[in-house]
Design a protein around this motif. Structure first.
Motif, PDB file in Angstrom:
ATOM      1  N   GLN A 155       0.840  -1.195   0.000  1.00  0.00           N
ATOM      2  CA  GLN A 155       0.000   0.000   0.000  1.00  0.00           C
ATOM      3  C   GLN A 155       0.878   1.249   0.000  1.00  0.00           C
ATOM      4  OE1 GLN A 155      -2.652   1.150   3.433  1.00  0.00           O
ATOM      5  NE2 GLN A 155      -4.132   0.254   1.995  1.00  0.00           N
ATOM      6  N   VAL A 156       0.613   2.136  -0.960  1.00  0.00           N
ATOM      7  CA  VAL A 156       1.325   3.400  -1.066  1.00  0.00           C
ATOM      8  C   VAL A 156       0.286   4.508  -0.940  1.00  0.00           C
ATOM      9  CG1 VAL A 156       2.793   4.852  -2.521  1.00  0.00           C
ATOM     10  CG2 VAL A 156       3.041   2.359  -2.591  1.00  0.00           C
ATOM     11  N   SER A 157       0.495   5.394   0.034  1.00  0.00           N
ATOM     12  CA  SER A 157      -0.468   6.484   0.233  1.00  0.00           C
ATOM     13  C   SER A 157       0.261   7.818   0.289  1.00  0.00           C
ATOM     14  CB  SER A 157      -1.272   6.258   1.514  1.00  0.00           C
ATOM     15  OG  SER A 157      -0.427   6.180   2.624  1.00  0.00           O
ATOM     16  N   ASP A 158      -0.470   8.869  -0.057  1.00  0.00           N
ATOM     17  CA  ASP A 158       0.095  10.213   0.017  1.00  0.00           C
ATOM     18  C   ASP A 158      -0.958  11.191   0.502  1.00  0.00           C
ATOM     19  OD1 ASP A 158      -1.495  11.336  -2.111  1.00  0.00           O
ATOM     20  OD2 ASP A 158      -0.088  10.551  -3.580  1.00  0.00           O
ATOM     21  N   THR A 159      -0.518  12.370   0.815  1.00  0.00           N
ATOM     22  CA  THR A 159      -1.426  13.442   1.231  1.00  0.00           C
ATOM     23  C   THR A 159      -1.394  14.555   0.192  1.00  0.00           C
ATOM     24  OG1 THR A 159       0.335  14.423   2.560  1.00  0.00           O
ATOM     25  CG2 THR A 159      -1.192  12.939   3.698  1.00  0.00           C
ATOM     26  N   GLY A 160      -1.304  14.150  -1.071  1.00  0.00           N
ATOM     27  CA  GLY A 160      -1.218  15.104  -2.176  1.00  0.00           C
ATOM     28  C   GLY A 160      -2.564  15.699  -2.549  1.00  0.00           C
ATOM     29  N   THR A 161      -2.685  16.076  -3.807  1.00  0.00           N
ATOM     30  CA  THR A 161      -3.890  16.774  -4.275  1.00  0.00           C
ATOM     31  C   THR A 161      -5.081  15.849  -4.463  1.00  0.00           C
ATOM     32  OG1 THR A 161      -3.170  16.529  -6.561  1.00  0.00           O
ATOM     33  CG2 THR A 161      -2.545  18.561  -5.429  1.00  0.00           C
ATOM     34  N   GLY A 162      -4.858  14.542  -4.543  1.00  0.00           N
ATOM     35  CA  GLY A 162      -5.959  13.600  -4.742  1.00  0.00           C
ATOM     36  C   GLY A 162      -6.473  13.626  -6.171  1.00  0.00           C
ATOM     37  N   MET A 163      -7.455  12.757  -6.438  1.00  0.00           N
ATOM     38  CA  MET A 163      -8.028  12.651  -7.788  1.00  0.00           C
ATOM     39  C   MET A 163      -9.545  12.676  -7.698  1.00  0.00           C
ATOM     40  SD  MET A 163      -5.688   9.604  -9.412  1.00  0.00           S
ATOM     41  CE  MET A 163      -5.808   8.548  -7.983  1.00  0.00           C
ATOM     42  N   ILE A 185      -5.334  -4.126  -8.232  1.00  0.00           N
ATOM     43  CA  ILE A 185      -5.013  -2.872  -7.554  1.00  0.00           C
ATOM     44  C   ILE A 185      -6.311  -2.187  -7.154  1.00  0.00           C
ATOM     45  CG2 ILE A 185      -3.883  -0.627  -7.723  1.00  0.00           C
ATOM     46  CD1 ILE A 185      -2.074  -1.833  -9.870  1.00  0.00           C
ATOM     47  N   GLU A 186      -6.340  -1.690  -5.934  1.00  0.00           N
ATOM     48  CA  GLU A 186      -7.472  -0.903  -5.454  1.00  0.00           C
ATOM     49  C   GLU A 186      -6.996   0.531  -5.251  1.00  0.00           C
ATOM     50  OE1 GLU A 186      -8.852  -2.836  -1.909  1.00  0.00           O
ATOM     51  OE2 GLU A 186      -9.483  -4.629  -3.011  1.00  0.00           O
ATOM     52  N   VAL A 187      -7.857   1.499  -5.570  1.00  0.00           N
ATOM     53  CA  VAL A 187      -7.507   2.905  -5.447  1.00  0.00           C
ATOM     54  C   VAL A 187      -8.579   3.641  -4.668  1.00  0.00           C
ATOM     55  CG1 VAL A 187      -7.019   5.049  -6.697  1.00  0.00           C
ATOM     56  CG2 VAL A 187      -6.351   2.859  -7.672  1.00  0.00           C
ATOM     57  N   GLU A 188      -8.137   4.438  -3.723  1.00  0.00           N
ATOM     58  CA  GLU A 188      -9.019   5.347  -3.002  1.00  0.00           C
ATOM     59  C   GLU A 188      -8.395   6.729  -3.110  1.00  0.00           C
ATOM     60  OE1 GLU A 188      -9.823   4.138   1.048  1.00  0.00           O
ATOM     61  OE2 GLU A 188      -9.431   2.058   0.486  1.00  0.00           O
ATOM     62  N   SER A 189      -9.197   7.733  -3.422  1.00  0.00           N
ATOM     63  CA  SER A 189      -8.652   9.075  -3.525  1.00  0.00           C
ATOM     64  C   SER A 189      -9.749  10.092  -3.292  1.00  0.00           C
ATOM     65  CB  SER A 189      -8.033   9.298  -4.908  1.00  0.00           C
ATOM     66  OG  SER A 189      -7.341  10.528  -4.944  1.00  0.00           O
ATOM     67  N   GLN A 190      -9.329  11.219  -2.760  1.00  0.00           N
ATOM     68  CA  GLN A 190     -10.255  12.313  -2.525  1.00  0.00           C
ATOM     69  C   GLN A 190      -9.511  13.611  -2.827  1.00  0.00           C
ATOM     70  OE1 GLN A 190     -11.767  12.419   1.480  1.00  0.00           O
ATOM     71  NE2 GLN A 190     -13.588  13.545   0.844  1.00  0.00           N
ATOM     72  N   VAL A 191     -10.129  14.454  -3.629  1.00  0.00           N
ATOM     73  CA  VAL A 191      -9.506  15.720  -3.993  1.00  0.00           C
ATOM     74  C   VAL A 191      -9.193  16.514  -2.728  1.00  0.00           C
ATOM     75  CG1 VAL A 191      -9.847  17.906  -5.209  1.00  0.00           C
ATOM     76  CG2 VAL A 191     -10.633  15.769  -6.244  1.00  0.00           C
ATOM     77  N   GLY A 192      -7.974  17.010  -2.643  1.00  0.00           N
ATOM     78  CA  GLY A 192      -7.535  17.798  -1.506  1.00  0.00           C
ATOM     79  C   GLY A 192      -7.090  16.989  -0.299  1.00  0.00           C
ATOM     80  N   VAL A 193      -7.227  15.671  -0.367  1.00  0.00           N
ATOM     81  CA  VAL A 193      -6.876  14.811   0.772  1.00  0.00           C
ATOM     82  C   VAL A 193      -5.706  13.891   0.444  1.00  0.00           C
ATOM     83  CG1 VAL A 193      -7.712  13.029   2.342  1.00  0.00           C
ATOM     84  CG2 VAL A 193      -9.224  14.902   1.660  1.00  0.00           C
ATOM     85  N   GLY A 194      -5.711  13.288  -0.734  1.00  0.00           N
ATOM     86  CA  GLY A 194      -4.641  12.373  -1.127  1.00  0.00           C
ATOM     87  C   GLY A 194      -5.183  11.093  -1.726  1.00  0.00           C
ATOM     88  N   VAL A 238      -4.626   6.551  -2.009  1.00  0.00           N
ATOM     89  CA  VAL A 238      -4.101   5.295  -1.487  1.00  0.00           C
ATOM     90  C   VAL A 238      -4.199   4.258  -2.603  1.00  0.00           C
ATOM     91  CG1 VAL A 238      -4.327   3.473   0.231  1.00  0.00           C
ATOM     92  CG2 VAL A 238      -4.889   5.837   0.850  1.00  0.00           C
ATOM     93  N   PHE A 239      -3.065   3.683  -2.974  1.00  0.00           N
ATOM     94  CA  PHE A 239      -3.013   2.601  -3.960  1.00  0.00           C
ATOM     95  C   PHE A 239      -2.638   1.331  -3.209  1.00  0.00           C
ATOM     96  CE2 PHE A 239      -2.711   6.193  -6.706  1.00  0.00           C
ATOM     97  CZ  PHE A 239      -3.194   5.791  -7.935  1.00  0.00           C
ATOM     98  N   SER A 240      -3.462   0.299  -3.337  1.00  0.00           N
ATOM     99  CA  SER A 240      -3.206  -0.988  -2.705  1.00  0.00           C
ATOM    100  C   SER A 240      -3.017  -2.034  -3.796  1.00  0.00           C
ATOM    101  CB  SER A 240      -4.381  -1.395  -1.797  1.00  0.00           C
ATOM    102  OG  SER A 240      -4.568  -0.427  -0.786  1.00  0.00           O
ATOM    103  N   VAL A 241      -1.815  -2.592  -3.877  1.00  0.00           N
ATOM    104  CA  VAL A 241      -1.499  -3.642  -4.853  1.00  0.00           C
ATOM    105  C   VAL A 241      -1.573  -4.965  -4.111  1.00  0.00           C
ATOM    106  CG1 VAL A 241       0.206  -4.519  -6.490  1.00  0.00           C
ATOM    107  CG2 VAL A 241       0.054  -2.039  -6.056  1.00  0.00           C
ATOM    108  N   LEU A 242      -2.497  -5.824  -4.525  1.00  0.00           N
ATOM    109  CA  LEU A 242      -2.676  -7.127  -3.870  1.00  0.00           C
ATOM    110  C   LEU A 242      -2.179  -8.229  -4.797  1.00  0.00           C
ATOM    111  CD1 LEU A 242      -5.395  -5.264  -2.929  1.00  0.00           C
ATOM    112  CD2 LEU A 242      -5.376  -7.164  -1.354  1.00  0.00           C
ATOM    113  N   LEU A 243      -1.257  -9.033  -4.264  1.00  0.00           N
ATOM    114  CA  LEU A 243      -0.682 -10.157  -5.012  1.00  0.00           C
ATOM    115  C   LEU A 243      -0.817 -11.423  -4.173  1.00  0.00           C
ATOM    116  CD1 LEU A 243       2.542  -8.333  -6.200  1.00  0.00           C
ATOM    117  CD2 LEU A 243       0.540  -8.884  -7.601  1.00  0.00           C
ATOM    118  N   PRO A 244      -1.032 -12.571  -4.831  1.00  0.00           N
ATOM    119  CA  PRO A 244      -1.171 -13.826  -4.064  1.00  0.00           C
ATOM    120  C   PRO A 244       0.075 -14.102  -3.224  1.00  0.00           C
ATOM    121  CG  PRO A 244      -1.742 -14.164  -6.381  1.00  0.00           C
ATOM    122  CD  PRO A 244      -1.170 -12.788  -6.263  1.00  0.00           C
ATOM    123  N   ALA A 245      -0.161 -14.528  -2.000  1.00  0.00           N
ATOM    124  CA  ALA A 245       0.944 -14.902  -1.101  1.00  0.00           C
ATOM    125  C   ALA A 245       1.211 -16.386  -1.311  1.00  0.00           C
ATOM    126  CB  ALA A 245       0.560 -14.623   0.350  1.00  0.00           C
TER     127      ALA A 245
END
Length: 96
Positions: free
Chosen positions: A29-37, A77-86, A88-95
């Motif tokens: 999971q890679v997350s940021d507090t950037g501009t969001g989408m 890959i799952e993506v969550e984003s909110q404008v002005g908040v940032g 979150v990209f979650s890459v899920l791979l089989p373990a």
């Protein structure tokens, strides 16, 4: 930017790749507090050559490439984003 790695037990209803099976996954999971989408941008991020960058600033191939690699390895890959908040990209791979 925050990077985290966890294990996830994914039931059938969470699996986002038609070729993947329910089970144990590693989630990068890679997350940021950037501009969001905006929702409109999120709908297009997997399209080859789609970019929000200006001319001569990028090709728009990075996310579609990562998306394809994840799917080829039985993940998604799952993506969550909110404008002005940032974002979150979650890459899920089989373990394995």
């Amino acid at each position: 930017v925050t990077i985290a790695v966890t294990h996830v037990d994914a039931p059938r209803e969470q699996v986002r790749n038609e070729h993947a099976a329910p089970g144990r996954y590693v989630c990068l999971q890679v997350s940021d507090t950037g501009t969001g989408m905006s929702p409109e941008v999120i709908q297009r991020i997997w399209e080859p050559f789609f970019t929000t960058k200006g001319p001569d600033k990028g090709t728009g191939l990075g996310l579609p490439t990562v998306f394809g690699i994840a799917q080829e390895h039985g993940g998604w890959i799952e993506v969550e984003s909110q404008v002005g908040v940032g974002s979150v990209f979650s890459v899920l791979l089989p373990a394995h």
